[in-house]
Motif scaffolding. Structure first.
Motif, short mmCIF file in Angstrom:
data_model
loop_
_atom_site.label_atom_id
_atom_site.label_comp_id
_atom_site.label_asym_id
_atom_site.label_seq_id
_atom_site.Cartn_x
_atom_site.Cartn_y
_atom_site.Cartn_z
N CYS A 320 3.68 -5.08 -8.83
CA CYS A 320 2.74 -4.71 -9.91
C CYS A 320 3.07 -3.30 -10.38
N ALA A 321 3.40 -2.42 -9.42
CA ALA A 321 3.68 -1.02 -9.76
C ALA A 321 4.89 -0.89 -10.66
N THR A 322 5.95 -1.63 -10.32
CA THR A 322 7.21 -1.42 -11.04
C THR A 322 7.23 -2.07 -12.42
N GLU A 323 6.15 -2.78 -12.78
CA GLU A 323 6.01 -3.31 -14.14
C GLU A 323 6.21 -2.21 -15.18
N LYS A 324 5.70 -1.03 -14.87
CA LYS A 324 5.75 0.08 -15.83
C LYS A 324 5.97 1.36 -15.03
N GLN A 325 6.95 2.15 -15.41
CA GLN A 325 7.29 3.35 -14.62
C GLN A 325 6.11 4.31 -14.44
N SER A 326 5.29 4.43 -15.48
CA SER A 326 4.18 5.39 -15.40
C SER A 326 3.10 4.94 -14.41
N PHE A 327 3.10 3.67 -13.98
CA PHE A 327 2.12 3.22 -12.99
C PHE A 327 2.38 3.87 -11.62
N TRP A 328 3.67 4.19 -11.36
CA TRP A 328 4.00 4.67 -10.02
C TRP A 328 4.71 6.02 -10.03
N TYR A 329 5.75 6.17 -10.82
CA TYR A 329 6.61 7.36 -10.76
C TYR A 329 5.87 8.59 -11.29
N GLY A 330 5.80 9.63 -10.48
CA GLY A 330 5.17 10.88 -10.93
C GLY A 330 3.67 10.75 -11.14
N ASN A 331 3.08 9.66 -10.65
CA ASN A 331 1.65 9.43 -10.91
C ASN A 331 0.82 9.92 -9.72
N THR A 332 0.01 10.97 -9.94
CA THR A 332 -0.80 11.52 -8.84
C THR A 332 -2.27 11.09 -8.93
N ASN A 333 -2.55 10.10 -9.77
CA ASN A 333 -3.95 9.72 -9.97
C ASN A 333 -4.42 8.72 -8.90
N ASP A 334 -4.95 9.25 -7.79
CA ASP A 334 -5.45 8.34 -6.75
C ASP A 334 -6.95 8.09 -6.91
N SER A 335 -7.42 8.26 -8.16
CA SER A 335 -8.81 7.87 -8.44
C SER A 335 -8.83 6.48 -9.08
N GLU A 336 -7.63 5.91 -9.31
CA GLU A 336 -7.54 4.59 -9.95
C GLU A 336 -6.54 3.72 -9.23
N LEU A 337 -6.70 2.39 -9.37
CA LEU A 337 -5.72 1.46 -8.80
C LEU A 337 -4.58 1.23 -9.79
N ILE A 338 -3.49 0.70 -9.31
CA ILE A 338 -2.43 0.23 -10.21
C ILE A 338 -2.90 -1.12 -10.78
N PRO A 339 -2.79 -1.31 -12.11
CA PRO A 339 -3.28 -2.56 -12.70
C PRO A 339 -2.72 -3.80 -11.98
N GLU A 340 -3.53 -4.83 -11.87
CA GLU A 340 -3.14 -6.14 -11.32
C GLU A 340 -3.04 -6.18 -9.80
N THR A 341 -3.17 -5.03 -9.12
CA THR A 341 -2.99 -5.08 -7.66
C THR A 341 -4.15 -5.81 -6.97
N GLU A 342 -5.34 -5.65 -7.50
CA GLU A 342 -6.49 -6.32 -6.89
C GLU A 342 -6.31 -7.84 -7.01
N LYS A 343 -5.85 -8.26 -8.17
CA LYS A 343 -5.60 -9.70 -8.39
C LYS A 343 -4.51 -10.18 -7.41
N TYR A 344 -3.48 -9.35 -7.25
CA TYR A 344 -2.37 -9.71 -6.36
C TYR A 344 -2.86 -9.94 -4.93
N PHE A 345 -3.77 -9.07 -4.45
CA PHE A 345 -4.22 -9.18 -3.05
C PHE A 345 -5.35 -10.22 -2.86
N THR A 346 -5.88 -10.74 -3.98
CA THR A 346 -6.93 -11.76 -3.86
C THR A 346 -6.30 -13.05 -3.31
N ASN A 347 -6.92 -13.63 -2.29
CA ASN A 347 -6.41 -14.84 -1.61
C ASN A 347 -5.02 -14.63 -0.98
N TYR A 348 -4.70 -13.39 -0.66
CA TYR A 348 -3.37 -13.06 -0.14
C TYR A 348 -3.07 -13.80 1.17
N MET A 349 -4.00 -13.71 2.11
CA MET A 349 -3.76 -14.34 3.42
C MET A 349 -3.65 -15.86 3.27
#
Ligand SMILES: Cc1cc2nc3c(=O)[nH]c(=O)nc-3n(C[C@H](O)[C@H](O)[C@H](O)COP(=O)(O)OP(=O)(O)OC[C@H]3O[C@@H](n4cnc5c(N)ncnc54)[C@H](O)[C@@H]3O)c2cc1C
Length: 463
Positions: A320-349
């Motif tokens: 999900c992170a590597t979809e867009k460079q600005s989601f991960w690289y140089g991003n210090t915003n730990d007040s927000e999730l990376i888009p789509e990650t919650e969906k990704y972990f839903t029903n993960y197990m």
């Protein structure tokens, strides 16, 4: 690429936050100290602990720890808690880059950390959910599995000897049965650990306070400059502190204070969640005794750390992170999730593990955190070249738990002795690739931006 974000989201681990969260040992900032430590994560806490605990009580330096936000609220307070040495995954690449001896040093150092953390937890009687486990790395892609088996055979044939602790299951049916992971092609297991990092770090900080340290939270250091009297002036939002020596344990944020680290240590955002099975579930899923990585290709993987309360901490979702460079690289915003990650972990197990289909396992907590990725995947530990009195331990590349204790202990010795960076490896056993050298700082090589690109198959995974 700046300073820590002001309002981070909370993580499951930070639910253990107690009276130390906003601690200030003294109401006002001390005016001077022998040693100032920037950062109260694992690196800062372990370094100050060793500076004080390994000295006679009469010769302990005066120490002030400066933390920009609440105590241990950076990567250490929001990671996966996986104390997992890299015993095989990067071996072929390290062999090619550094030679057999150093490749082996890197593996041995990280494996020893598991036992060293265990010993520290036992000696200090630290309540931090430490468990000695086996890590099972499962590879679900046949091409990646073949490549691992082939490159390992190659270096073995040249005399490289992996640890006897490493166990490879190359038969897919057996790998699937032993791991429980659907679609496993091979499984590799070895000794590892799991831990509640915040609890361990706050214990080390409390012990350091007992030994005389002064902790100042919510006090960002804005600049570090040489003063007229030869000491270092640390400018903070609450006044200045003069220190003879400075330990920089600010990990992802190091370049904001020392521009030498621009593009050498880059903030990279990641996401972790906690998954649990509701009490009401009639048929409980199989209990997982091991920790896991599930590798989907040479780069992308998730990691899972089952807790003794039956819940599972899961990190990754990096596709999900590597979809867009600005989601991960140089991003210090730990007040927000990376888009789509919650969906990704839903029903993960339910998706990944046999026997979990009807478990109703769901996310109870999800959070983000900021790692400090180094340009060559190795941490930078040592004296800042060309300066006296500035010591760095940073750039753990999403893989600090099996490295930091040894790095901090060695760095504390270097600070005390005012020695040279080479001493870290000659006297205190750090692998040579960790040393902070002018060559590494001036190297133009860097693999961070190629992360997630389809043509970067041999780029090492970061955990
Ligand atoms: C989402 C995520 C998952 C991870 N999972 C794992 C895992 O399972 N296993 C593993 O081995 N590693 C993992 N890591 C990496 C691991 O957490 C780090 O390597 C480790 O915590 C680094 O510790 P540190 O003390 O060096 O840095 P940090 O814990 O980040 O501490 C640095 C501190 O410095 C403070 N600071 C920064 N700048 C300033 C300033 N100017 N003034 C004052 N204070 C400042 C910050 O606020 C912060 O508290 C993960 C990291 C993240 C983010």
């Amino acid at each position: 690429m700046g300073f820590p974000h002001t309002e981070p989201m909370t993580s499951f681990w930070l639910s253990a936050a107690g009276d130390l969260a906003d601690h200030r040992t003294t109401e006002t900032l001390p005016e001077e100290a022998d040693v100032a430590i920037i950062g109260s994560g694992y690196s800062g806490a372990a370094t100050v602990f060793h500076l004080l605990a390994d000295a006679n009580s009469g010769s302990r330096p005066s120490t002030v720890i400066l933390e920009a936000r609440q105590v241990c609220s950076g990567a250490t307070g929001r990671n996966g808690g996986h104390l997992k040495p890299d015993t095989y995954w990067s071996a072929a690449e390290s062999y090619k880059k550094y030679g057999a001896e150093t490749a082996l040093d890197l593996i041995k150092f990280e494996s020893q950390q598991v036992m060293d953390v265990k010993q520290l937890v036992e000696e200090e009687n630290i309540d931090c959910d430490f468990e000695l486990t086996r890590a099972i790395d499962v590879i679900t892609d046949q091409e990646t599995a073949n490549s691992v088996l082939r490159t390992h055979k190659e270096i073995r044939s040249k005399g490289f000897r992996f640890s006897d602790d490493l166990h490879v299951i190359a038969d897919p049916k057996k790998a699937e049965r032993v791991s429980g992971v659907k679609g496993a092609k091979i499984a590799v297991s070895f000794t590892a650990g799991s831990i509640w990092p915040y609890k361990m770090v706050t214990h080390l900080l409390r012990r350091s306070l007992e030994m005389g340290a002064n902790l100042q939270t919510n006090t960002p250091v804005q600049a570090v400059a040489r003063d007229a009297d030869g000491r270092w002036r640390l400018t903070t939002s609450r006044g200045d502190l003069l220190a003879k020596k400075v330990v920089v344990a600010s990990n992802a944020y190091t370049a904001a204070l020392f521009s030498e680290f621009k593009e050498k240590i880059v903030p990279v955002r990641g996401v972790v969640c906690r998954i649990a099975v509701p009490e009401s579930t009639a048929r409980k899923p199989p209990h997982l005794n091991n920790t896991y990585a599930i590798r989907f290709n040479p780069e992308h993987f998730d990691y899972l750390i089952p807790k003794t309360d039956g819940s599972i901490v899961v990190g990754g979702a990096d596709r999900c992170a590597t979809e867009k460079q600005s989601f991960w690289y140089g991003n210090t915003n730990d007040s927000e999730l990376i888009p789509e990650t919650e969906k990704y972990f839903t029903n993960y197990m339910q998706r990944m593990f046999s026997g979990w289909e009807d478990s109703q396992a769901g996310i109870t907590d999800i959070w983000s955190g900021v790692m400090g990725w180094s340009s060559d995947s190795m941490p930078f530990v040592g004296r800042l070249p060309g300066q006296t009195g500035i010591f760095i331990t940073a750039g753990f590349t999403g893989h600090g738990m099996p490295r930091i204790l040894g790095c901090s202990k060695a760095l504390a010795e270097l600070v005390k002795s005012d020695g040279e960076t080479d001493d870290l490896s000659r006297k205190y056993g750090l692998p040579k690739p960790y040393l902070l050298t002018t060559e590494r700082l001036s190297s133009k090589d860097g693999d961070i931006l190629s992360y997630g690109r389809k043509d970067s198959a041999d780029v090492r995974s970061k955990l």
